[in-house]
Design an enzyme around this catalytic site. Structure first.
Site, PDB file in Angstrom:
ATOM      1  N   HIS A 255      44.476  32.710  32.197  1.00 35.31           N
ATOM      2  CA  HIS A 255      43.827  33.887  32.785  1.00 35.31           C
ATOM      3  C   HIS A 255      43.517  33.586  34.235  1.00 35.31           C
ATOM      4  CE1 HIS A 255      41.071  37.242  33.427  1.00 35.31           C
ATOM      5  NE2 HIS A 255      41.603  37.759  32.337  1.00 35.31           N
TER       6      HIS A 255
ATOM      7  N   ASP B  19      44.344  38.707  24.622  1.00 30.51           N
ATOM      8  CA  ASP B  19      45.584  39.198  24.013  1.00 30.51           C
ATOM      9  C   ASP B  19      46.080  38.300  22.892  1.00 30.51           C
ATOM     10  OD1 ASP B  19      45.939  40.078  27.232  1.00 30.51           O
ATOM     11  OD2 ASP B  19      46.214  41.585  25.672  1.00 30.51           O
TER      12      ASP B  19
HETATM   13  C1  SDX Z   1      45.146  40.266  30.751  1.00 31.86           C
HETATM   14  O1  SDX Z   1      43.058  39.995  35.184  1.00 31.86           O
HETATM   15  C2  SDX Z   1      42.536  40.412  34.102  1.00 31.86           C
HETATM   16  O2  SDX Z   1      41.330  40.574  33.989  1.00 31.86           O
HETATM   17  C3  SDX Z   1      43.520  40.736  32.993  1.00 31.86           C
HETATM   18  C4  SDX Z   1      42.928  41.048  31.626  1.00 31.86           C
HETATM   19  C5  SDX Z   1      42.136  42.330  31.655  1.00 31.86           C
HETATM   20  O3  SDX Z   1      41.256  42.496  30.785  1.00 31.86           O
HETATM   21  O4  SDX Z   1      42.474  43.233  32.478  1.00 31.86           O
HETATM   22  O5  SDX Z   1      42.089  39.991  31.199  1.00 31.86           O
HETATM   23  C6  SDX Z   1      44.032  41.239  30.577  1.00 31.86           C
HETATM   24  O6  SDX Z   1      46.075  40.570  31.443  1.00 31.86           O
HETATM   25  C7  SDX Z   1      45.029  38.901  30.117  1.00 31.86           C
HETATM   26  C8  SDX Z   1      46.257  37.975  30.480  1.00 31.86           C
HETATM   27  C9  SDX Z   1      47.400  38.357  29.512  1.00 31.86           C
HETATM   28  N1  SDX Z   1      48.661  37.633  29.943  1.00 31.86           N
HETATM   29  C10 SDX Z   1      49.185  36.670  29.204  1.00 31.86           C
HETATM   30  O7  SDX Z   1      48.654  36.194  28.200  1.00 31.86           O
HETATM   31  C11 SDX Z   1      50.547  36.200  29.729  1.00 31.86           C
HETATM   32  C12 SDX Z   1      50.593  34.663  29.761  1.00 31.86           C
HETATM   33  N2  SDX Z   1      49.672  34.183  30.833  1.00 31.86           N
HETATM   34  C13 SDX Z   1      50.243  33.927  32.131  1.00 31.86           C
HETATM   35  O8  SDX Z   1      51.287  34.766  32.503  1.00 31.86           O
HETATM   36  C14 SDX Z   1      49.182  33.642  33.197  1.00 31.86           C
HETATM   37  O9  SDX Z   1      48.316  32.741  32.647  1.00 31.86           O
HETATM   38  C15 SDX Z   1      48.400  34.782  33.804  1.00 31.86           C
HETATM   39  C16 SDX Z   1      49.286  35.861  34.367  1.00 31.86           C
HETATM   40  C17 SDX Z   1      47.482  35.370  32.804  1.00 31.86           C
HETATM   41  C18 SDX Z   1      47.538  34.207  34.936  1.00 31.86           C
HETATM   42  O10 SDX Z   1      48.417  33.772  35.916  1.00 31.86           O
HETATM   43  P1  SDX Z   1      47.884  33.064  37.259  1.00 31.86           P
HETATM   44  O11 SDX Z   1      46.403  33.086  37.341  1.00 31.86           O
HETATM   45  O12 SDX Z   1      48.648  33.658  38.410  1.00 31.86           O
HETATM   46  O13 SDX Z   1      48.270  31.557  37.021  1.00 31.86           O
HETATM   47  P2  SDX Z   1      49.626  30.906  37.489  1.00 31.86           P
HETATM   48  O14 SDX Z   1      50.765  31.780  37.080  1.00 31.86           O
HETATM   49  O15 SDX Z   1      49.500  30.556  38.925  1.00 31.86           O
HETATM   50  O16 SDX Z   1      49.689  29.585  36.576  1.00 31.86           O
HETATM   51  C19 SDX Z   1      48.952  28.421  36.969  1.00 31.86           C
HETATM   52  C20 SDX Z   1      49.665  27.271  36.250  1.00 31.86           C
HETATM   53  C21 SDX Z   1      51.191  27.250  36.495  1.00 31.86           C
HETATM   54  O17 SDX Z   1      51.633  25.911  36.299  1.00 31.86           O
HETATM   55  P3  SDX Z   1      51.828  24.974  37.633  1.00 31.86           P
HETATM   56  O18 SDX Z   1      52.727  25.759  38.587  1.00 31.86           O
HETATM   57  O19 SDX Z   1      50.433  24.750  38.183  1.00 31.86           O
HETATM   58  O20 SDX Z   1      52.473  23.717  37.108  1.00 31.86           O
HETATM   59  O21 SDX Z   1      49.517  27.438  34.827  1.00 31.86           O
HETATM   60  C22 SDX Z   1      50.806  27.639  34.229  1.00 31.86           C
HETATM   61  C23 SDX Z   1      51.745  28.057  35.342  1.00 31.86           C
HETATM   62  O22 SDX Z   1      53.086  27.706  35.043  1.00 31.86           O
HETATM   63  N3  SDX Z   1      50.639  28.696  33.240  1.00 31.86           N
HETATM   64  C24 SDX Z   1      51.191  28.694  32.032  1.00 31.86           C
HETATM   65  C25 SDX Z   1      50.712  29.876  31.410  1.00 31.86           C
HETATM   66  N4  SDX Z   1      49.917  30.534  32.254  1.00 31.86           N
HETATM   67  C26 SDX Z   1      49.875  29.809  33.397  1.00 31.86           C
HETATM   68  N5  SDX Z   1      52.026  27.836  31.415  1.00 31.86           N
HETATM   69  C27 SDX Z   1      52.394  28.162  30.143  1.00 31.86           C
HETATM   70  N6  SDX Z   1      51.977  29.268  29.480  1.00 31.86           N
HETATM   71  C28 SDX Z   1      51.145  30.134  30.081  1.00 31.86           C
HETATM   72  N7  SDX Z   1      50.725  31.224  29.438  1.00 31.86           N
END
Ligand code: SDX
Length: 426
Positions: free
Chosen positions: A308, A365
């Site tokens: 998140h 989620d």
């Molecule tokens: C919602 O914003 C809100 O408030 C949203 C929400 C709401 O109520 O409106 O809470 C609802 O959207 C919840 C999130 C639902 N999405 C998912 O579950 C999809 C999976 N999660 C990811 O796509 C991700 O974690 C996000 C989009 C939720 C957050 O992305 P960020 O903050 O931009 O983080 P990032 O992409 O920069 O990741 C940071 C690191 C990366 O690794 P490094 O480059 O540092 O090595 O964490 C890794 C990412 O690769 N990473 C994951 C991951 N999420 C982040 N690796 C594996 N699986 C994951 N799910």
């Protein structure tokens, strides 16, 4: 009195620039850089707006470190366990929880306004079978402006509340219709004897002239899910609503844009993706393989329902949903096949260095998808459920923006990396 400013020095010239610090009620201080370009001739850069506050707001507060969420100063656990979704919807829209009498009249108004213009059914007829309900819902909400088109400029508090009540009341009906049409099922109209959430389940599952039993635990679980989704600061879809609202577009267009933004699998589409991913993993034996893919920097695979932008601790909504999930497993003796896979993923992810280092915890989620499946809600409808819950939040944020003096149109700048002028002489 301390000098509440931040000084930035351009080390190329030694130039110093001071920017005021804005003080929140709670949470991080905010540096006001609205004069930055005018003073420095430079832009700031913030991919994904990770460090950027886009607005002043009094509606919702999240402390990502503590795993805290409040609507108008009320903790989410209190609202989810002691109140109903319509309590929270009223709270978000009016800044106070309703007393018993006010809640009763708000509930009655939502019932009366839950019907939509019969002409809207022709719109739904145009969609092919199996059209995704989110596509139908977004089009349906945008189409409200063709049937309820008072006038483009909605500019008084009374008109704001009129729009708010109309949209909150009609979205579940359009949502249920979106599903019925996508499956070629007969239309079920709202039943004025049923409450808000019960009515939605009835419109989703009912059949003409046929009584259906809706278990109270199912209605309560779904009502809690709506409450947990009601608002969440300036997430991607709420920011979309505000950006569209800043152009003075009609509120139906603003909410339809929010629906479109929410559909993405990185946002509100994640709950559907969680179930598809659990079904793809298929068994506990396959979990290790997919955890390895999620950790592989060269593999685009991500664990849906984990991570998140704000919560760097447990999502408090996930904690509440986890309890509901356990209640449903007992009460409805659910098939725990998918849950065994989910549980294994959760166990590994919560102890694995890759996830711990990146603060990747289960988010709302991860659990909502499993519960909605337990409620026999089709996975194509999961993001639609999210929309029904989030609508009062989107509209409260829309009203808060409309109530500002001199609304500024959202118009970010960029870091241009394209070609220099290469126009030939002509
Ligand atoms: C919602 O914003 C809100 O408030 C949203 C929400 C709401 O109520 O409106 O809470 C609802 O959207 C919840 C999130 C639902 N999405 C998912 O579950 C999809 C999976 N999660 C990811 O796509 C991700 O974690 C996000 C989009 C939720 C957050 O992305 P960020 O903050 O931009 O983080 P990032 O992409 O920069 O990741 C940071 C690191 C990366 O690794 P490094 O480059 O540092 O090595 O964490 C890794 C990412 O690769 N990473 C994951 C991951 N999420 C982040 N690796 C594996 N699986 C994951 N799910």
């Amino acid at each position: 009195m301390p000098n509440r400013t931040v000084t930035m020095i351009d080390n190329r010239t030694g130039e110093k620039y001071d920017f005021p610090i804005l003080e929140p009620t709670i949470g991080p201080d905010v540096v006001d850089i609205s004069t930055f370009y005018g003073n420095t001739g430079m832009f700031t850069f913030d991919r994904g707006f990770t460090s950027t506050a886009s607005c002043r707001s009094k509606i919702t507060y999240i402390d990502g470190g503590k795993g805290q969420l409040m609507y108008r100063g009320y903790d989410i656990a209190y609202l989810a366990t002691q109140k109903t979704f319509l309590d929270s919807a009223y709270l978000l829209l009016n800044n106070d929880l309703p007393d018993e009498e006010t809640l009763a009249s708000f509930t009655e108004e939502m019932k009366k306004r839950s019907f939509i213009h019969e002409g809207m059914k022709k719109l739904f007829d145009a969609f092919p079978d199996n059209a995704h309900p989110m596509a139908i819902l977004s089009a349906g909400v945008s189409a409200l402006s063709t049937f309820y088109f008072d006038h483009l400029d909605v500019d008084t508090p009374e008109e704001y509340m009129e729009m708010a009540h109309r949209i909150v009341a009609k979205i579940p009906t359009i949502a249920a219709l979106s599903y019925r049409y996508s499956q070629g099922l007969p239309v079920i109209y709202p039943d004025m004897n049923k409450g808000f959430t019960e009515n939605f389940l009835y419109m989703l599952r009912g059949y003409p002239h046929h009584h259906i039993d809706l278990k109270p635990i199912e209605v309560k679980a779904l009502d809690t899910i709506f409450t947990l989704h009601a608002d969440h600061e300036q997430n991607a879809s709420t920011t979309t609503v505000r950006v569209v609202a800043s152009t003075h577009a009609h509120p139906y267009a603003c909410i339809a844009s929010g629906i479109a933004a929410l559909w993405g699998r990185a946002h509100g589409g994640a709950n559907e993706s969680v179930i598809r991913q659990l079904e793809m993993i298929g068994s506990v034996e396959n979990v290790d393989k997919y955890i390895a893919k999620a950790k592989d920097p060269d593999d685009p695979f991500r664990l849906m329902g984990f991570g998140h932008r704000v919560y760097k601790n447990f999502d408090p909504r996930a904690t509440i949903l986890k309890e509901i999930q356990q209640e449903l497993v007992q009460e409805l003796n659910l098939d725990t096949g998918l849950m065994a896979v989910a549980k294994k993923i959760e166990e590994i992810a919560l102890s694995d260095e890759y996830f711990i280092k990146r603060n990747l915890y289960p988010n709302i989620d991860f659990y909502s998808g499993i519960i909605l499946q337990a409620l026999k809600i089709p996975k194509e409808m999961f993001a639609v459920i999210f929309v029904i819950g989030r609508t009062p939040g989107w509209i409260s944020q829309w009203i808060e923006l409309k109530e500002q003096d001199n609304i500024k149109i959202a118009r970010p700048r960029q870091l241009y990396l394209g070609p220099l002028d290469r126009t030939p002489k002509y």
